[in-house]
Design a protein around this motif. Structure first.
Motif, PDB file in Angstrom:
ATOM      1  N   LYS A 195     -12.871   0.485 -10.528  1.00  0.00           N
ATOM      2  CA  LYS A 195     -12.844  -0.973 -10.659  1.00  0.00           C
ATOM      3  C   LYS A 195     -12.086  -1.519  -9.454  1.00  0.00           C
ATOM      4  O   LYS A 195     -10.852  -1.484  -9.402  1.00  0.00           O
ATOM      5  CB  LYS A 195     -12.164  -1.386 -11.962  1.00  0.00           C
ATOM      6  CG  LYS A 195     -12.762  -0.740 -13.210  1.00  0.00           C
ATOM      7  CD  LYS A 195     -14.253  -1.061 -13.355  1.00  0.00           C
ATOM      8  CE  LYS A 195     -14.821  -0.492 -14.649  1.00  0.00           C
ATOM      9  NZ  LYS A 195     -14.911   0.985 -14.625  1.00  0.00           N
ATOM     10  N   ASN A 196     -12.841  -2.020  -8.485  1.00  0.00           N
ATOM     11  CA  ASN A 196     -12.231  -2.510  -7.250  1.00  0.00           C
ATOM     12  C   ASN A 196     -11.367  -3.743  -7.526  1.00  0.00           C
ATOM     13  O   ASN A 196     -11.607  -4.494  -8.471  1.00  0.00           O
ATOM     14  CB  ASN A 196     -13.310  -2.838  -6.222  1.00  0.00           C
ATOM     15  CG  ASN A 196     -14.103  -1.606  -5.825  1.00  0.00           C
ATOM     16  OD1 ASN A 196     -13.555  -0.513  -5.713  1.00  0.00           O
ATOM     17  ND2 ASN A 196     -15.405  -1.767  -5.633  1.00  0.00           N
ATOM     18  N   ILE A 197     -10.373  -3.948  -6.666  1.00  0.00           N
ATOM     19  CA  ILE A 197      -9.355  -4.967  -6.895  1.00  0.00           C
ATOM     20  C   ILE A 197      -9.378  -5.992  -5.768  1.00  0.00           C
ATOM     21  O   ILE A 197      -9.505  -5.644  -4.592  1.00  0.00           O
ATOM     22  CB  ILE A 197      -7.959  -4.317  -6.979  1.00  0.00           C
ATOM     23  CG1 ILE A 197      -7.925  -3.287  -8.116  1.00  0.00           C
ATOM     24  CG2 ILE A 197      -6.867  -5.365  -7.179  1.00  0.00           C
ATOM     25  CD1 ILE A 197      -6.690  -2.406  -8.097  1.00  0.00           C
ATOM     26  N   ALA A 246      -1.828   0.474 -10.583  1.00  0.00           N
ATOM     27  CA  ALA A 246      -1.391   1.625 -11.381  1.00  0.00           C
ATOM     28  C   ALA A 246      -2.471   2.039 -12.374  1.00  0.00           C
ATOM     29  O   ALA A 246      -2.728   3.232 -12.572  1.00  0.00           O
ATOM     30  CB  ALA A 246      -0.099   1.284 -12.124  1.00  0.00           C
ATOM     31  N   ILE A 247      -3.130   1.057 -12.986  1.00  0.00           N
ATOM     32  CA  ILE A 247      -4.220   1.366 -13.921  1.00  0.00           C
ATOM     33  C   ILE A 247      -5.382   2.013 -13.176  1.00  0.00           C
ATOM     34  O   ILE A 247      -5.984   2.981 -13.646  1.00  0.00           O
ATOM     35  CB  ILE A 247      -4.671   0.085 -14.642  1.00  0.00           C
ATOM     36  CG1 ILE A 247      -3.561  -0.406 -15.583  1.00  0.00           C
ATOM     37  CG2 ILE A 247      -5.958   0.321 -15.422  1.00  0.00           C
ATOM     38  CD1 ILE A 247      -3.820  -1.779 -16.183  1.00  0.00           C
ATOM     39  N   ALA A 248      -5.702   1.464 -11.986  1.00  0.00           N
ATOM     40  CA  ALA A 248      -6.802   2.033 -11.194  1.00  0.00           C
ATOM     41  C   ALA A 248      -6.507   3.481 -10.821  1.00  0.00           C
ATOM     42  O   ALA A 248      -7.399   4.343 -10.861  1.00  0.00           O
ATOM     43  CB  ALA A 248      -7.022   1.191  -9.932  1.00  0.00           C
ATOM     44  N   LEU A 249      -5.255   3.756 -10.480  1.00  0.00           N
ATOM     45  CA  LEU A 249      -4.883   5.122 -10.100  1.00  0.00           C
ATOM     46  C   LEU A 249      -4.919   6.049 -11.316  1.00  0.00           C
ATOM     47  O   LEU A 249      -5.399   7.190 -11.229  1.00  0.00           O
ATOM     48  CB  LEU A 249      -3.487   5.112  -9.480  1.00  0.00           C
ATOM     49  CG  LEU A 249      -3.088   6.323  -8.639  1.00  0.00           C
ATOM     50  CD1 LEU A 249      -4.077   6.533  -7.503  1.00  0.00           C
ATOM     51  CD2 LEU A 249      -1.691   6.151  -8.082  1.00  0.00           C
ATOM     52  N   ARG A 250      -4.428   5.575 -12.430  1.00  0.00           N
ATOM     53  CA  ARG A 250      -4.435   6.397 -13.651  1.00  0.00           C
ATOM     54  C   ARG A 250      -5.860   6.658 -14.124  1.00  0.00           C
ATOM     55  O   ARG A 250      -6.157   7.746 -14.646  1.00  0.00           O
ATOM     56  CB  ARG A 250      -3.638   5.692 -14.757  1.00  0.00           C
ATOM     57  CG  ARG A 250      -3.497   6.512 -16.032  1.00  0.00           C
ATOM     58  CD  ARG A 250      -2.706   7.789 -15.792  1.00  0.00           C
ATOM     59  NE  ARG A 250      -2.584   8.587 -17.008  1.00  0.00           N
ATOM     60  CZ  ARG A 250      -1.961   9.740 -17.082  1.00  0.00           C
ATOM     61  NH1 ARG A 250      -1.384  10.254 -16.009  1.00  0.00           N
ATOM     62  NH2 ARG A 250      -1.887  10.405 -18.220  1.00  0.00           N
ATOM     63  N   ILE A 286     -15.009   5.758  -4.046  1.00  0.00           N
ATOM     64  CA  ILE A 286     -13.909   5.287  -3.206  1.00  0.00           C
ATOM     65  C   ILE A 286     -13.401   3.964  -3.775  1.00  0.00           C
ATOM     66  O   ILE A 286     -14.190   3.104  -4.177  1.00  0.00           O
ATOM     67  CB  ILE A 286     -14.371   5.119  -1.745  1.00  0.00           C
ATOM     68  CG1 ILE A 286     -14.687   6.496  -1.129  1.00  0.00           C
ATOM     69  CG2 ILE A 286     -13.319   4.405  -0.907  1.00  0.00           C
ATOM     70  CD1 ILE A 286     -15.288   6.427   0.268  1.00  0.00           C
ATOM     71  N   LEU A 287     -12.084   3.812  -3.835  1.00  0.00           N
ATOM     72  CA  LEU A 287     -11.488   2.582  -4.358  1.00  0.00           C
ATOM     73  C   LEU A 287     -11.328   1.573  -3.214  1.00  0.00           C
ATOM     74  O   LEU A 287     -10.708   1.870  -2.201  1.00  0.00           O
ATOM     75  CB  LEU A 287     -10.124   2.877  -4.984  1.00  0.00           C
ATOM     76  CG  LEU A 287      -9.333   1.661  -5.498  1.00  0.00           C
ATOM     77  CD1 LEU A 287     -10.065   0.988  -6.650  1.00  0.00           C
ATOM     78  CD2 LEU A 287      -7.929   2.068  -5.919  1.00  0.00           C
TER      79      LEU A 287
END
Length: 456
Positions: free
Chosen positions: A66-68, A43-47, A315-316
């Motif tokens: 920030k890749n996860i 959710a943080i990555a999307l926001r 790109i994530l």
């Protein structure tokens, strides 16, 4: 230039830029049970993507995603979280297994293919959106073409004859709309389908394929031919033709490349299988070598595709793996640095299984109830039955291999095997599944641990 991604209008989801991280988690909760930490991370990555779009162009270019890295056993929701996130944000999404790649020069796919697959997904997504916009106009155009085939216009007709023809045409149109002409045969001019010809080069089926199509367009379809078909088939064929005429593929390509670069999501599964090194023998072909090939794409590079150059800087990438044997620290240092956010997904409990069986929109109990309802059979699950199924799944996962929520599929299939088989012939049109019924159907399987290894 960056773009705001709309929500899914069909589901009533608000636009992405209106969703806070808390609301994104709430949307994910509708489909995935538990795993709060992983949901918070995505959710943080999307926001952050929305926040980046609001920055000045110079600063936005410098802000990298920030890749996860998700760590957890199979069947706990890693893939589903990433897939639902992409659907929520209307982003091009592709899932790839890291083990299908090998170093260049060995058997296997080259790592660039994941970006080519991603841009194809982007093209399909934008094309479908554009087709929805022009669908009504395309249907009207196809209707006129079909009426011309059914009632050809008379050359040099006088006013009275033209008025009569017009009235006849309107009557024919009404019959067409009412479906009264669906079985009637008609001859129409339709475009020939393209032949799926591929040219294999050291870079896949990219540039050479384009050049040949440009030089010899007639060889690959595009020519019209007269075909006899029913009116219903003609409506579908002509509508598809008109849709293709009304959409601008060059514009779609530009939009797709932009959306892929700014909003694409790549899910790299089985990352633990390529983690680890073999001391004394140099890089291992299927592990460290693959990591080094993946590294430039994850860091940010430019990939040549049939639709042009695609940058991977924004790109994530979401990587996932069980990491039972290997550890994230077994990856090469450069790869570790490209996945700064690490979340651990826990194994599912009996309570989680109970929620999975009942809460999500696509819960298994709802699926089986709907399936058997098509046979006129009313299926009901009592609360103690749900609890017993969840307890059984937990028990089998503990005794054999922990495959997470996937265990529920095998347990439920075994539980309802008799009902599913006999449903069309059953006189009793209502079946209540309670705890006693669950124990009766599954007791022998759970009791025999060796047998359950093969059946469940």
């Amino acid at each position: 230039m960056v773009i705001y991604l709309p929500g899914d209008s069909n589901s009533g989801t608000p636009a992405l830029d209106q969703l806070t991280p808390r609301e994104i988690v709430e949307q994910l909760d509708k489909h995935v049970v538990g795993q709060k930490e992983a949901k918070r991370a995505v959710a943080i990555a999307l926001r952050n993507r929305v926040r980046r779009q609001r920055l000045e162009a110079e600063m936005a270019e410098e802000v990298m995603p920030k890749n996860i890295l998700m760590m957890g056993p199979t069947g706990v929701g890693k893939t589903e979280i990433a897939r639902r996130l992409a659907r929520l944000s209307n982003s091009p999404f592709v899932k790839v297994e890291a083990t299908k790649f090998t170093e260049v020069g060995y058997v296997g796919r080259d790592v660039d293919s994941m970006i080519r697959d991603l841009i194809e997904m982007g093209i399909d997504m934008i094309r479908e959106q554009r087709i929805r916009v022009v669908s009504e106009q395309a249907a009207r155009n196809a209707e006129e073409r079909l009426l011309d085939a059914l009632l050809p216009p008379e050359p040099q007709a006088d006013d009275a004859s033209a008025a009569k023809t017009s009235r006849t045409r309107e009557k024919l149109r009404q019959r067409l709309l009412d479906g009264k002409l669906d079985d009637r045969m008609v001859e129409v001019d339709v475009q020939g389908k393209r032949s799926p010809i591929e040219v294999i080069t050291n870079q896949g089926v990219e540039e050479m394929d384009i050049n040949i199509r440009d030089m010899l367009p007639g060889l690959f379809g595009g020519q019209t031919r007269r075909r006899k078909m029913t009116v219903a088939e003609a409506v579908e064929a002509l509508t598809q033709e008109e849709e293709q005429k009304l959409i601008d593929m060059e514009q779609i390509t530009r939009m797709a490349v932009e959306r892929t670069e700014q909003a694409g999501i790549v899910f790299l599964d089985e990352m633990d299988k390529i983690a680890g090194r073999e001391a004394g023998r140099g890089p291992e072909v299927s592990r460290e070598g693959v990591q080094r090939d993946l590294l430039p794409i994850v860091e940010g590079t430019t990939i040549n595709t049939r639709y042009g150059m695609v940058r991977t800087d924004h790109i994530l990438f979401i990587a996932a793996g069980a990491f039972h044997v290997a550890k994230p620290s077994d990856m090469i240092p450069e790869m570790q640095g490209r996945f700064p956010i690490r979340v651990e997904l826990r194994s599912l409990t009996t309570e989680d299984f109970m929620r999975i069986l009942t809460e999500p929109k696509n819960a298994l109990t709802k699926q089986y109830t709907a399936l058997l309802e098509t046979e006129g059979l009313q299926l009901e699950f009592t609360e103690d039955a749900i609890e017993e199924v969840a307890r059984t799944a937990t028990s089998v996962n503990t005794q054999t291999e922990d495959i997470g929520a996937r265990r529920l599929h095998t347990v439920m299939e075994r539980l309802l095997d008799k009902v599913s088989f006999e449903a069309p012939d059953m006189k009793e049109r209502r079946v209540v599944v309670n705890a006693a019924y669950v124990k009766e159907q599954l007791a022998s399987i759970v009791k025999d641990e060796d047998l359950s290894r093969y059946i469940l």
